[in-house]
Design an enzyme around this catalytic site. Structure first.
Site, PDB file in Angstrom:
ATOM      1  N   ALA A  91      -4.342 -28.161 -13.818  1.00  0.00           N
ATOM      2  CA  ALA A  91      -4.465 -27.501 -12.510  1.00  0.00           C
ATOM      3  C   ALA A  91      -3.943 -28.401 -11.406  1.00  0.00           C
ATOM      4  O   ALA A  91      -3.596 -29.561 -11.640  1.00  0.00           O
ATOM      5  CB  ALA A  91      -5.916 -27.141 -12.244  1.00  0.00           C
ATOM      6  N   ASN A  92      -3.874 -27.874 -10.205  1.00  0.00           N
ATOM      7  CA  ASN A  92      -3.553 -28.631  -9.007  1.00  0.00           C
ATOM      8  C   ASN A  92      -4.800 -28.738  -8.147  1.00  0.00           C
ATOM      9  O   ASN A  92      -5.661 -27.867  -8.200  1.00  0.00           O
ATOM     10  CB  ASN A  92      -2.486 -27.887  -8.198  1.00  0.00           C
ATOM     11  CG  ASN A  92      -1.093 -28.247  -8.606  1.00  0.00           C
ATOM     12  OD1 ASN A  92      -0.833 -28.547  -9.772  1.00  0.00           O
ATOM     13  ND2 ASN A  92      -0.192 -28.213  -7.660  1.00  0.00           N
ATOM     14  N   ARG A  93      -4.856 -29.748  -7.309  1.00  0.00           N
ATOM     15  CA  ARG A  93      -5.950 -29.840  -6.345  1.00  0.00           C
ATOM     16  C   ARG A  93      -5.664 -28.881  -5.200  1.00  0.00           C
ATOM     17  O   ARG A  93      -4.695 -29.057  -4.471  1.00  0.00           O
ATOM     18  CB  ARG A  93      -5.994 -31.240  -5.746  1.00  0.00           C
ATOM     19  CG  ARG A  93      -6.791 -32.202  -6.533  1.00  0.00           C
ATOM     20  CD  ARG A  93      -6.943 -33.481  -5.728  1.00  0.00           C
ATOM     21  NE  ARG A  93      -6.966 -34.624  -6.619  1.00  0.00           N
ATOM     22  CZ  ARG A  93      -8.024 -34.957  -7.362  1.00  0.00           C
ATOM     23  NH1 ARG A  93      -9.137 -34.255  -7.290  1.00  0.00           N
ATOM     24  NH2 ARG A  93      -7.965 -35.985  -8.159  1.00  0.00           N
ATOM     25  N   SER A  94      -6.490 -27.884  -5.051  1.00  0.00           N
ATOM     26  CA  SER A  94      -6.393 -26.988  -3.904  1.00  0.00           C
ATOM     27  C   SER A  94      -7.685 -26.213  -3.800  1.00  0.00           C
ATOM     28  O   SER A  94      -8.146 -25.637  -4.784  1.00  0.00           O
ATOM     29  CB  SER A  94      -5.234 -26.000  -4.079  1.00  0.00           C
ATOM     30  OG  SER A  94      -5.329 -24.964  -3.114  1.00  0.00           O
TER      31      SER A  94
ATOM     32  N   PRO B  67      -5.188 -22.816  -6.394  1.00  0.00           N
ATOM     33  CA  PRO B  67      -4.428 -23.488  -7.451  1.00  0.00           C
ATOM     34  C   PRO B  67      -4.058 -22.459  -8.520  1.00  0.00           C
ATOM     35  O   PRO B  67      -4.493 -21.301  -8.440  1.00  0.00           O
ATOM     36  CB  PRO B  67      -5.466 -24.471  -8.018  1.00  0.00           C
ATOM     37  CG  PRO B  67      -6.774 -23.744  -7.866  1.00  0.00           C
ATOM     38  CD  PRO B  67      -6.646 -22.904  -6.604  1.00  0.00           C
TER      39      PRO B  67
END
Ligand code: CTP
Ligand code: CA
Length: 227
Positions: free
Chosen positions: A33-36, A21
Site C-alpha cells: 500500500a501507500n501512505r495516505s 491509497p
C-alpha cells in the site's frame, strides 16, 4: 472573476475525485500500500459539493471519513480504481488525489503464503496503470480540466512541473511530504499549484482550506472555459 461566497458555481457540473491509497494483494492476508489517509481527497470532495457539484468519489481503503453529499465508489486495487474511473466518466473535471500503488504483485496467491524454514518468498512486481495519464490523454470525452497531485520529498516544483508535462494533465497540486513537514497524515498542507502558465506557492493552511481554494479555482476555470 471572483465568485460570491454562497453561490453554487459548480451547479450542473460533474466532478470526479480519486482518493485514498490502493491496496495490492500479496495473498489473502497481506498487501502492498501507500501512505495516505485520504483526508485531502475527502476535504476536496466536500468543498466541491459545497459549490454545487455532483461529485463521484472513487476511493481506496482510506482512514478519513467519507465525504458527505458525494457518490462514493469504494475500490481496493489500482486496477479496480481505473475501471471505476472509466465507469464514472464523462465528467466536467477530474481530480486525482489518490495515492495509487505504483506496483502490484504480478501473480498474487489465493492461499496464505506460509513461512518455510527461512526460505524467503520472491515477489515479482508489475507496474500499475497510470490512471491520471490515461484520462489526461483520452482522445475523446476527456474532462475539460484534469488535475493531478504530486507528493514529492525533494525538488518539489521541478519534479511536479516535469510530472505535469509527462502525464498531460492541466494542473498539478504538488506537496512536500518529506518527514518532518508533518503533512502526511496531518491536518495541514502546503501546496504549489502548477498550471500551464507557471507555479504558485500557497501558504501552509488546513487541508479544508486548500480544498476550498482549489474548488474555487476549478469553478473559475470551468466558468472561463479556458482551464
Ligand atoms: N496516479 C494515478 N495512477 C497511478 C499513479 C499515479 O492516477 N498509477 C496519479 C496520482 O493520483 C497523482 C499523480 O498521478 O494525481 C501523481 O502521482 P505520483 O505518484 O506523484 O506520480 P508517479 O507518476 O507515480 O511518479 P513517482 O515515481 O514520483 O511516484
Ligand atoms: Ca507514484
Amino acid at each position: 472573476a471572483a465568485l460570491d461566497p454562497g453561490a453554487k458555481p459548480l451547479a450542473g457540473r460533474h466532478v470526479l475525485v480519486t482518493s485514498g491509497p490502493t491496496h495490492e494483494p500479496i495473498d489473502p492476508v497481506r498487501y502492498i500500500a501507500n501512505r495516505s489517509s485520504g483526508a485531502q481527497g475527502t476535504a476536496l470532495a466536500e468543498a466541491l459539493v459545497d459549490l454545487g457539484a455532483r461529485v463521484t468519489f472513487v476511493t481506496g481503503p482510506a482512514s478519513a471519513p467519507m465525504p458527505k453529499g458525494a457518490h462514493v465508489v469504494p475500490v481496493e486495487t489500482a486496477a479496480e480504481m481505473r475501471d471505476a474511473v472509466a465507469a464514472a466518466l464523462p465528467a466536467d473535471a477530474a481530480i486525482f488525489a489518490a495515492a495509487v500503488a505504483d506496483w502490484r504483485v504480478e501473480s498474487g496467491s489465493d492461499r496464505k503464503i506460509k513461512k518455510q524454514d527461512g526460505a524467503l518468498p520472491e515477489l515479482r512486481l508489475a507496474e500499475n496503470p497510470d490512471i491520471l495519464a490515461g484520462v489526461a490523454r483520452m482522445a475523446e470525452g476527456r474532462p475539460r480540466l484534469v488535475v493531478g497531485f504530486a507528493a514529492e520529498t525533494h525538488d518539489v516544483t521541478a519534479n511536479a512541473t516535469a510530472k505535469r508535462a509527462r502525464k498531460g494533465c492541466d494542473w498539478i497540486v504538488a506537496n512536500d511530504v518529506s518527514p518532518g513537514t508533518g503533512i502526511m497524515g496531518g491536518s495541514e498542507n502546503a501546496v504549489t499549484l502548477i498550471t500551464a502558465t507557471g507555479s504558485e506557492d500557497w501558504p501552509r493552511m488546513g487541508k479544508a482550506d486548500v480544498a476550498r481554494r482549489l474548488a474555487q479555482r476549478l469553478a473559475e476555470a470551468l466558468a472561463n472555459e479556458d482551464g
